[in-house]
Design an enzyme around this catalytic site. Structure first.
Site, PDB file in Angstrom:
ATOM      1  N   ASP A 362      37.565  42.544  31.852  1.00 22.95           N
ATOM      2  CA  ASP A 362      36.725  43.784  31.886  1.00 22.95           C
ATOM      3  C   ASP A 362      37.127  44.730  30.697  1.00 22.95           C
ATOM      4  O   ASP A 362      37.644  44.147  29.685  1.00 22.95           O
ATOM      5  CB  ASP A 362      37.377  44.427  33.369  1.00 22.95           C
ATOM      6  N   LYS A 472      29.414  41.104  31.974  1.00 20.52           N
ATOM      7  CA  LYS A 472      29.167  42.397  32.670  1.00 20.52           C
ATOM      8  C   LYS A 472      28.829  43.648  31.764  1.00 20.52           C
ATOM      9  O   LYS A 472      29.573  44.041  31.001  1.00 20.52           O
ATOM     10  CB  LYS A 472      30.452  42.841  33.500  1.00 20.52           C
ATOM     11  N   TRP A 473      27.395  44.073  31.932  1.00 20.57           N
ATOM     12  CA  TRP A 473      26.722  45.129  30.996  1.00 20.57           C
ATOM     13  C   TRP A 473      27.092  46.271  31.764  1.00 20.57           C
ATOM     14  O   TRP A 473      26.379  46.655  33.021  1.00 20.57           O
ATOM     15  CB  TRP A 473      25.389  44.720  30.863  1.00 20.57           C
ATOM     16  N   ASP A 474      27.985  47.112  31.376  1.00 18.80           N
ATOM     17  CA  ASP A 474      28.124  48.439  32.084  1.00 18.80           C
ATOM     18  C   ASP A 474      27.551  49.607  31.245  1.00 18.80           C
ATOM     19  O   ASP A 474      27.209  49.458  30.402  1.00 18.80           O
ATOM     20  CB  ASP A 474      29.934  48.512  32.058  1.00 18.80           C
ATOM     21  N   ASN A 476      28.383  53.853  31.724  1.00 18.74           N
ATOM     22  CA  ASN A 476      29.136  54.929  32.462  1.00 18.74           C
ATOM     23  C   ASN A 476      28.938  56.250  32.207  1.00 18.74           C
ATOM     24  O   ASN A 476      30.006  57.226  32.709  1.00 18.74           O
ATOM     25  CB  ASN A 476      30.673  54.413  32.189  1.00 18.74           C
ATOM     26  N   CYS A 514      25.945  46.926  35.724  1.00 18.35           N
ATOM     27  CA  CYS A 514      26.696  47.520  36.336  1.00 18.35           C
ATOM     28  C   CYS A 514      26.677  49.101  35.678  1.00 18.35           C
ATOM     29  O   CYS A 514      26.193  49.242  34.527  1.00 18.35           O
ATOM     30  CB  CYS A 514      28.150  47.187  35.892  1.00 18.35           C
ATOM     31  N   ASP A 536      31.856  50.855  42.821  1.00 15.34           N
ATOM     32  CA  ASP A 536      33.402  51.061  42.269  1.00 15.34           C
ATOM     33  C   ASP A 536      34.340  51.115  43.618  1.00 15.34           C
ATOM     34  O   ASP A 536      35.434  51.260  43.603  1.00 15.34           O
ATOM     35  CB  ASP A 536      33.586  51.980  41.414  1.00 15.34           C
TER      36      ASP A 536
HETATM   37  C1  DGJ Z   1      32.935  50.944  35.661  1.00 15.55           C
HETATM   38  C2  DGJ Z   1      32.702  49.554  36.528  1.00 15.55           C
HETATM   39  O1  DGJ Z   1      32.106  49.976  37.679  1.00 15.55           O
HETATM   40  C3  DGJ Z   1      34.114  49.139  36.811  1.00 15.55           C
HETATM   41  O2  DGJ Z   1      34.008  47.810  37.448  1.00 15.55           O
HETATM   42  C4  DGJ Z   1      34.888  48.719  35.619  1.00 15.55           C
HETATM   43  O3  DGJ Z   1      34.013  47.867  34.838  1.00 15.55           O
HETATM   44  C5  DGJ Z   1      35.072  50.206  34.612  1.00 15.55           C
HETATM   45  N1  DGJ Z   1      33.717  50.722  34.413  1.00 15.55           N
HETATM   46  C6  DGJ Z   1      35.752  49.742  33.146  1.00 15.55           C
HETATM   47  O4  DGJ Z   1      35.473  50.822  32.545  1.00 15.55           O
END
Ligand code: DGJ
Length: 720
Positions: A362, A472-474, A476, A514, A536
């Protein structure tokens, strides 16, 4: 045949297995919504004139405004007297024009057309009706496109607005869908939440005036999912009529209802008009994202099952759709930013011994990222943590018998990054204003081709540098300081473009979307990735609610669900290891804990859980999903079941969520089984007819204590 053109275009009939949708052309060329509901046996024999009352009072010149105000428009426009929530606004000179679009013809297509860079449902079904409207004064046409998926009782709509003149105009609002429900008692069901508390169902009566949900965060959002259902007030989980609507889009949206003084309930769905101003050059066409309409005469549960079937069969393109997904272990909650190659190898070693098949690394592996304040955009391995780079790490993981996946957040850049120092002008912002930071990061302007190209080059470099099978394409943070115009929508198109390139150039890659957990859990994302990280909040008891809400629309096979450590890092709750496994089985199964630091008996439990996953995976991911009364209905447990299509097997999942002493006995009434079959139950020496299990019910034993869980597998007794 699902589409019938009646009396040469006076009205149109769209049939699914159980529903009929009627659109009529009123005198004067006004396109109206006549009916949507249970199937009508019209058999092509009913004349337009006999049905025209469904379009209300006819137009008289003297009362044009009254007509406009009460007509059940198929696609509402402002200016002449339709004062309700409308679908389209056009600026073609000084300001917004009054619009009057009238019927100009139709076309029938055997297949559903593509949607120009937008995610779209597909399939051999998909017979399509296109109704063309032309504006009385402006050289603009609107095409309303209806594609039908008969088996799933689904109609999928999109709209094309075409500038047929020789000067540009601007769209300032272009929604996708509108439905007029006749006066009646209806409820609105939507999904709300926040970070860590995604998709809680909320049902309330539809009263006078407007009720809407929306996102102007640039993503579909944790706060409101682009879904709504209009349910007849007497509809419940099992019976009654429910109309589901879901927007196949991952950005700003508006979905809402408005009740007119005459009691009609107008429901609309589309791109949110906030900061939307789309320039339509001469000859250009704007295509809206799709809205999916589901009709259910089997209550809310029936709606969910139809959505699941539709998305499994006609939306998810990934080759992993029908494959058993690898059981993965993600190091986020195990290590957060504090890891190196050796630590990951240790995790892989132990995980492999337990039967786990993939290690996902991650956040924190790139640039000089030690926490969330730096390096996004600098997608090169941190040599201090990963000496020898990705190749050495991945080879070592593979030697330990696991495949390898990686986390990235391609849409973002940290102010403390080489990428930002080189290209400070690549972030989304408004000239002359500071752009607000969130999680110490900015959003890259994916509406710009050169930005996307450079990020894609960097992603490819990573993926080509080692044997990587999963991303896993996040994402945030929300978008802020977005200029008016085309940026919001072009940004979403840019994300789709990159995910399209990625899944085309790396066809075997398993992509998981994600967004700070489940902030972008929508059908647009499912078109590119067969699974999305659900939340999360990995606390199993909280997850029950989140997964249940998510399954209102989205199949279990799409929900990223992991067993995590206890006390849970977010809530502090401790739940038995076995129950955590049972809860995660309802999604794409995996782990998110330090497998090197847990007790041997838990490692043993992982082996058993993986056996369960193998046993039940196909049933859970492909079967029909039934919610049984649970916490929201006042029970001290959560309960759902999945039944195979041929009803030969089923799995009941039960988790005790609270304990009260001396309560009356609890009996669960199973659903979806065959009346004709008898079933052997895995937890007792009993064979019971489906009718008994559904009508007389079943006592659940062995889950009396707080947070205990129970899986009961039912198999058809062959000689029944
Ligand atoms: C948010 C994701 O939902 C988490 O699972 C993790 O990947 C964090 N970001 C990492 O910064």
């Amino acid at each position: 045949m699902a589409v019938f053109v009646c009396e040469d275009g006076k009205y149109f009939q769209i049939d699914t297995k159980k529903s009929t949708y009627l659109i009529g052309v009123a005198p004067g060329g006004f396109l109206g919504h006549m009916y949507y509901g249970e199937k009508l046996r019209l058999d092509g024999g009913v004349r337009y004139d006999d049905l025209s009352y469904l379009l209300g009072e006819p137009l008289t010149d003297r009362h044009k405004v009254n007509f406009e105000d009460s007509f059940p428009w198929e696609y509402g426009m402002p200016g002449y007297g339709d004062f309700r929530e409308h679908c389209l606004e056009i600026e073609a000179g000084e300001g917004k024009e009054s619009l009057e679009f009238c019927y100009a013809g139709y076309e029938l297509l055997p297949e559903k057309p593509d949607l120009q860079g937008l995610p779209a449902l597909f399939g051999e079904d998909g017979e399509t009706l296109v109704i063309r409207l032309r504006e009385r004064k402006l050289p603009v046409t609107v095409e309303l496109v209806y594609s039908v998926f008969e088996e799933e009782d689904a109609i999928v709509k999109s709209v094309r607005v075409r500038n047929e003149g020789d000067a540009a105009c601007h769209l300032t609002r272009a929604l996708t869908s509108q439905v007029e429900f006749p006066p009646g008692d209806y409820d609105l069901i939507t999904l709300h939440g926040a970070w860590g508390r995604e998709r809680e169902p909320y049902r309330r009566g539809i009263g006078w005036g407007e009720q809407s949900i929306s996102s102007i965060r640039g993503v579909s959002s944790h706060q409101a999912n682009p879904f709504m259902a209009v349910a007849r007030r007497d509809a419940d989980e099992e019976k009654g009529i429910v109309y589901g609507m879901n927007f196949v889009y991952s950005g700003n949206f508006l979905a809402g209802t408005q009740t007119s003084p005459s009691g009609y309930v107008r429901a609309v769905m589309g791109i949110h008009p906030y900061q939307f101003r789309w320039k339509l050059e001469a000859g250009e066409c704007f295509v809206t994202p799709e809205a999916v309409h589901i009709f259910s005469d089997e209550g809310i549960g029936g709606m969910s099952r139809r959505f699941h079937d539709l998305y499994r069969g006609h939306l998810i393109r990934s080759p992993y759709r029908d494959k058993e997904r690898p059981v993965l272990i993600n190091n986020w909650e195990a290590t957060y930013f504090d890891f190196d190659t050796e630590k990951l190898w240790d995790i892989a070693e132990r995980a492999g011994e337990c039967g786990i098949e993939m290690l996902v690394m991650d956040d924190g592996w790139f640039g000089h990222r030690e926490d969330d304040t730096s390096s996004l955009g600098d997608w090169t391995p941190n040599e201090e943590k990963l000496p020898g780079g990705l190749k050495r790490l991945v080879d070592g993981v593979k030697e330990r018998g696991l495949s390898f996946g990686i986390w990235m957040e391609p849409e973002m850049v940290s102010p403390d990054s080489d990428l930002y120092r080189e290209h400070p002008d690549w972030i989304i912002g408004q000239a002359g204003r500071d752009t607000s930071k969130s999680r110490e990061q900015y959003v890259l302007d994916f509406s710009r081709r050169e930005v996307r190209d450079e990020i894609y080059r960097r992603i490819c470099r990573v993926l080509e540098s080692a044997d990587i099978s999963y991303v896993k394409w996040d994402m945030n943070r929300a978008l802020t300081n977005v200029p008016e115009g085309e940026v919001y929508h072009r940004y979403v198109l840019g994300v789709y473009d990159l995910q399209n390139r990625l899944t085309t150039d790396f066809p075997d890659l398993l992509l998981e979307n994600c967004s700070s957990g489940g902030g972008r859990f929508d059908p647009g994302m499912l078109y590119y990735s067969p699974q999305i990280w659900c939340s999360d909040d990995t606390d199993a008891i909280e997850r029950l609610r989140i997964q249940r809400g998510t399954a209102m629309v989205y199949p279990l096979s799409t929900m990223g669900a992991h067993v995590s450590d206890c006390p849970n890092h977010a809530t502090g709750r401790t739940v038995p290891f076995a129950s955590r496994g049972d809860v995660a089985l309802a999604g794409t199964f995996g782990y998110e804990l330090d497998v090197t630091a847990i007790a041997e008996e838990e490692r043993q439990a992982i082996r058993t859980q993986i056996e369960d996953y193998r046993k039940y995976h196909r049933l859970i991911s492909q079967g029909d999903y039934y919610r049984l009364p649970s916490q929201a209905e006042g029970r001290d447990y959560d309960c759902y079941m999945v039944v195979s299509r041929d009803k030969s097997e089923a799995l009941v999942s039960f988790v005790r969520t609270a304990v009260r002493l001396c309560c009356p006995g609890e009996r669960i009434y199973l659903r979806g089984l065959s009346e004709e079959k008898s079933y052997r139950l895995s937890d007792r020496d009993a064979v019971l007819p489906g009718s008994v299990l559904m009508r007389a019910g079943l006592e659940v034993e062995g889950a009396e204590c707080e947070y205990q869980s129970k899986l009961i597998y039912l198999r058809e007794q062959a000689d029944s």
